[in-house]
Design an enzyme around this catalytic site. Structure first.
Site, PDB file in Angstrom:
ATOM      1  N   CYS A 116       1.191  -1.152   0.343  1.00  0.00           N
ATOM      2  CA  CYS A 116       0.383  -0.077  -0.376  1.00  0.00           C
ATOM      3  C   CYS A 116       1.223   1.524  -0.099  1.00  0.00           C
ATOM      4  O   CYS A 116       1.883   1.376   0.677  1.00  0.00           O
ATOM      5  CB  CYS A 116      -1.182   0.052   1.073  1.00  0.00           C
ATOM      6  SG  CYS A 116      -1.671  -0.668   1.165  1.00  0.00           S
ATOM      7  N   ARG A 398      -7.088  -8.094  -1.162  1.00  0.00           N
ATOM      8  CA  ARG A 398      -5.374  -8.407  -0.540  1.00  0.00           C
ATOM      9  C   ARG A 398      -5.031  -8.650   0.913  1.00  0.00           C
ATOM     10  O   ARG A 398      -4.242  -8.729   1.897  1.00  0.00           O
ATOM     11  CB  ARG A 398      -4.682  -7.179  -0.840  1.00  0.00           C
ATOM     12  CG  ARG A 398      -4.319  -7.052  -1.919  1.00  0.00           C
ATOM     13  CD  ARG A 398      -2.644  -5.984  -2.174  1.00  0.00           C
ATOM     14  NE  ARG A 398      -1.702  -5.930  -0.741  1.00  0.00           N
ATOM     15  CZ  ARG A 398      -1.862  -5.297  -0.807  1.00  0.00           C
ATOM     16  NH1 ARG A 398      -2.052  -3.508  -0.982  1.00  0.00           N
ATOM     17  NH2 ARG A 398      -0.482  -5.178   0.371  1.00  0.00           N
TER      18      ARG A 398
HETATM   19  C1  EPZ Z   1       3.778  -3.505   9.215  1.00  0.00           C
HETATM   20  O1  EPZ Z   1       4.141  -2.618   8.150  1.00  0.00           O
HETATM   21  C2  EPZ Z   1       2.175  -3.678   8.027  1.00  0.00           C
HETATM   22  N1  EPZ Z   1       2.430  -4.784   7.299  1.00  0.00           N
HETATM   23  C3  EPZ Z   1       1.613  -2.470   7.871  1.00  0.00           C
HETATM   24  O2  EPZ Z   1      -0.221  -3.431   7.384  1.00  0.00           O
HETATM   25  C4  EPZ Z   1       1.250  -1.848   9.022  1.00  0.00           C
HETATM   26  O3  EPZ Z   1       0.293  -0.625   9.107  1.00  0.00           O
HETATM   27  C5  EPZ Z   1       2.544  -1.479   9.325  1.00  0.00           C
HETATM   28  O4  EPZ Z   1       3.160  -2.604  10.058  1.00  0.00           O
HETATM   29  C6  EPZ Z   1       2.299  -0.780  11.449  1.00  0.00           C
HETATM   30  O5  EPZ Z   1       1.893  -1.386  11.996  1.00  0.00           O
HETATM   31  C7  EPZ Z   1       2.711  -5.736   7.371  1.00  0.00           C
HETATM   32  O6  EPZ Z   1       3.122  -6.254   7.954  1.00  0.00           O
HETATM   33  C8  EPZ Z   1       2.710  -6.587   6.034  1.00  0.00           C
HETATM   34  P1  EPZ Z   1       6.759  -0.506   9.883  1.00  0.00           P
HETATM   35  P2  EPZ Z   1       5.802  -2.596   8.113  1.00  0.00           P
HETATM   36  O7  EPZ Z   1       8.388  -1.098   9.221  1.00  0.00           O
HETATM   37  O8  EPZ Z   1       5.765  -3.262   9.188  1.00  0.00           O
HETATM   38  C9  EPZ Z   1       8.590   3.933   9.017  1.00  0.00           C
HETATM   39  C10 EPZ Z   1      -1.553  -2.813   6.663  1.00  0.00           C
HETATM   40  O9  EPZ Z   1      -2.653  -2.439   5.954  1.00  0.00           O
HETATM   41  N2  EPZ Z   1      10.376   2.275   8.495  1.00  0.00           N
HETATM   42  O10 EPZ Z   1       6.683  -1.092  11.347  1.00  0.00           O
HETATM   43  O11 EPZ Z   1       6.020  -1.801   6.500  1.00  0.00           O
HETATM   44  C11 EPZ Z   1       8.001   3.774   8.415  1.00  0.00           C
HETATM   45  O12 EPZ Z   1       8.424   4.497   6.726  1.00  0.00           O
HETATM   46  C12 EPZ Z   1      -0.336  -2.655   6.392  1.00  0.00           C
HETATM   47  O13 EPZ Z   1      -1.907  -4.359   6.325  1.00  0.00           O
HETATM   48  C13 EPZ Z   1      11.108   2.949   8.170  1.00  0.00           C
HETATM   49  O14 EPZ Z   1      11.729   4.862   8.136  1.00  0.00           O
HETATM   50  O15 EPZ Z   1       6.178  -0.556   9.019  1.00  0.00           O
HETATM   51  C14 EPZ Z   1       6.950   4.165   9.063  1.00  0.00           C
HETATM   52  O16 EPZ Z   1       7.123   5.020   9.242  1.00  0.00           O
HETATM   53  C15 EPZ Z   1      -0.277  -1.531   5.994  1.00  0.00           C
HETATM   54  N3  EPZ Z   1      12.756   2.288   7.812  1.00  0.00           N
HETATM   55  C16 EPZ Z   1       6.950   3.617  10.280  1.00  0.00           C
HETATM   56  O17 EPZ Z   1       8.272   3.185  10.960  1.00  0.00           O
HETATM   57  C17 EPZ Z   1      12.508   1.365   8.160  1.00  0.00           C
HETATM   58  O18 EPZ Z   1      13.523   0.137   7.518  1.00  0.00           O
HETATM   59  C18 EPZ Z   1       6.505   1.858  10.967  1.00  0.00           C
HETATM   60  O19 EPZ Z   1       6.580   1.031   9.580  1.00  0.00           O
HETATM   61  C19 EPZ Z   1      11.022   0.711   8.150  1.00  0.00           C
HETATM   62  C20 EPZ Z   1      10.286   1.003   8.589  1.00  0.00           C
END
Ligand code: EPZ
Length: 417
Positions: A116, A398
């Protein structure tokens, strides 16, 4: 591209079985390639993201059998370390194959992931952590070439924020690494615990899952196992917000009520009554939605960003103003533009959105732009007068299994067109 037609629905009544969690099933499937034997993953939701993950497993050489909600993965003959670009870009969690492929094969060739579009979604923390564990990584034209030159080495990693994906990738890389890896400021989501429970039952040594410090002691080999994926708390939140906005009484079956604590707290503020047993949650609407005050998204156990759009949809017809603060993603208010087309009154300024409850919503033609946003538009459309067409049903596929069927079974006026 498919569409969903939603007609005004007065109330919802009945039971809804809640599917297994997408965000648990995907990392667990990525983890199956770490095992030498066969893994049986039960309660796996039947979703396009799961099918895309199965395609990646097959491309790596795994034998995969999918029967309804049970996926059997035999990883004894993993023979490739390459994940093709068209498979990587279908979903975000494809990046978890970075940790599992390098752990299994000593090298990996993959691409930047899809998923997404919620604003920038970098993977810098994943790459930094794995490079601290000894992985050599080069990134050229979206292609990641990685090599371990021997086993990865356990180390201490401090995450800038408790990232779900980065925590999972480090765990996947660390379970077969040499020595001990300690993740500080680790994500605490139930899906992290589910992944760790799966890996532990394969023979991994993981301590502290569910807390901010996770310790992983590398082992030489992991074995096959059988595992049941936990229920999907965001799917549960979808049916909760739909019941609240339409009135009625719905019981969610196969849930873990404690995973829904922060969501239940907000929904109770709206005036709904919630009662729970060990694995069910019943929500009964009081017939009127009150303002829910301020909802701030935060890492677990805070209020989940994935439920923000759903609760906002519910608040569009609440008595009074509700305020949302989106702290996790930069661009997670794409549903607002569409909710406005139904007559909602919402002002977004930066991270904040103020929702002034209106008397009524009116059906219109909408366009879903992401998974949870799509579900939120359906929730709001149930309460709208007349009919609403929501384009982009592939976003729902999805993350939701039998979406319309479950809604129809509890009395929603909904069909796919
Ligand atoms: C997971 O995404 C989930 N996806 C997301 O669900 C969910 O919204 C999100 O966690 C937060 O709970 C899956 O599990 C497949 P993050 P993820 O790394 O792992 C920043 C849904 O609808 N960040 O916890 O991608 C990032 O940009 C989806 O099911 C960095 O800057 O989320 C964000 O602002 C959408 N650098 C924050 O951290 C990095 O290397 C949290 O992201 C990693 C993350």
């Amino acid at each position: 591209m498919g569409s969903i037609l939603v007609g005004h629905t007065d109330s919802l009544f009945g039971n809804v079985p809640i599917q297994g969690a997408k965000n648990s099933a995907l990392p667990i499937l990525a983890a199956t390639i770490l095992c030498t034997g066969t893994c049986i993953v039960n309660n796996c939701p039947d979703l396009s993201d799961v099918n895309s993950t199965v395609d990646i497993l097959k491309a790596l050489g795994a034998k995969v059998k999918k029967e309804k909600n049970c996926i059997t993965v035999d990883s004894s003959n993993i023979n490739s370390y390459i994940v093709p670009q068209e498979m990587m870009t279908k979903l975000r969690s494809s990046i978890l194959f970075l940790g599992s492929v390098v752990s299994r094969m000593g090298k990996a060739e993959l691409y930047l992931p899809g998923g997404c579009k919620l604003g920038p979604r970098p993977i810098d923390w994943h790459l930094k952590a794995l490079s601290d564990m000894g992985l050599e990584i080069s990134l050229q034209n979206d292609m990641l070439k990685c090599e371990t030159y021997g086993k990865l080495k356990g180390t201490q990693i401090l995450l800038p924020l408790p990232s779900v994906g980065a925590t999972e990738n480090i765990i996947l890389a660390a379970v077969l690494a040499r020595g001990t890896t300690i993740i500080k400021n680790a994500a605490r989501e139930p899906e992290i615990c589910d992944l760790c429970n799966f890996l532990s039952s394969c023979g991994a040594r993981i301590f502290g899952a569910g807390s901010s410090t996770i310790e992983i002691i590398g082992v030489d080999e992991l074995y096959g196992t059988e595992h049941n994926v936990i229920p999907d708390r965001i799917v549960a939140a979808t049916f909760m917000s739909a019941t609240a906005i339409t009135t009625g009484k719905v019981t969610l079956l196969n849930v873990v009520p404690k995973h829904l604590k922060s969501i239940s707290k907000v929904i109770k503020k709206s005036g709904c009554m919630i009662s729970t047993t060990q694995d069910t949650l019943t929500i009964e609407s009081s017939g009127e939605i009150k303002s829910v005050g301020k909802v701030i998204t935060d890492p677990y156990p805070g209020f989940p960003t994935d439920a923000q759009a759903l609760i906002m949809a519910m608040c569009t017809i609440a008595k009074g103003n509700s305020e949302f603060v989106e702290n996790i993603f930069e661009n997670r208010y794409k549903h607002v533009e569409e909710l406005l087309k139904l007559g909602a009154d919402i002002n977004v300024v930066g991270k904040k959105a103020i929702v002034n409850g209106v008397e009524s919503l009116y059906g219109n033609h909408l366009k879903a732009k992401d998974l949870r946003g799509a579900a939120a538009l359906i929730v709001a459309s149930l309460a709208a007068k007349g009919e609403t067409i929501i384009e982009g049903s592939e976003h729902l596929d999805r993350g939701y299994e039998n979406f319309e069927l479950h809604f129809k079974n509890i009395g929603a006026n909904i069909k796919r067109i």
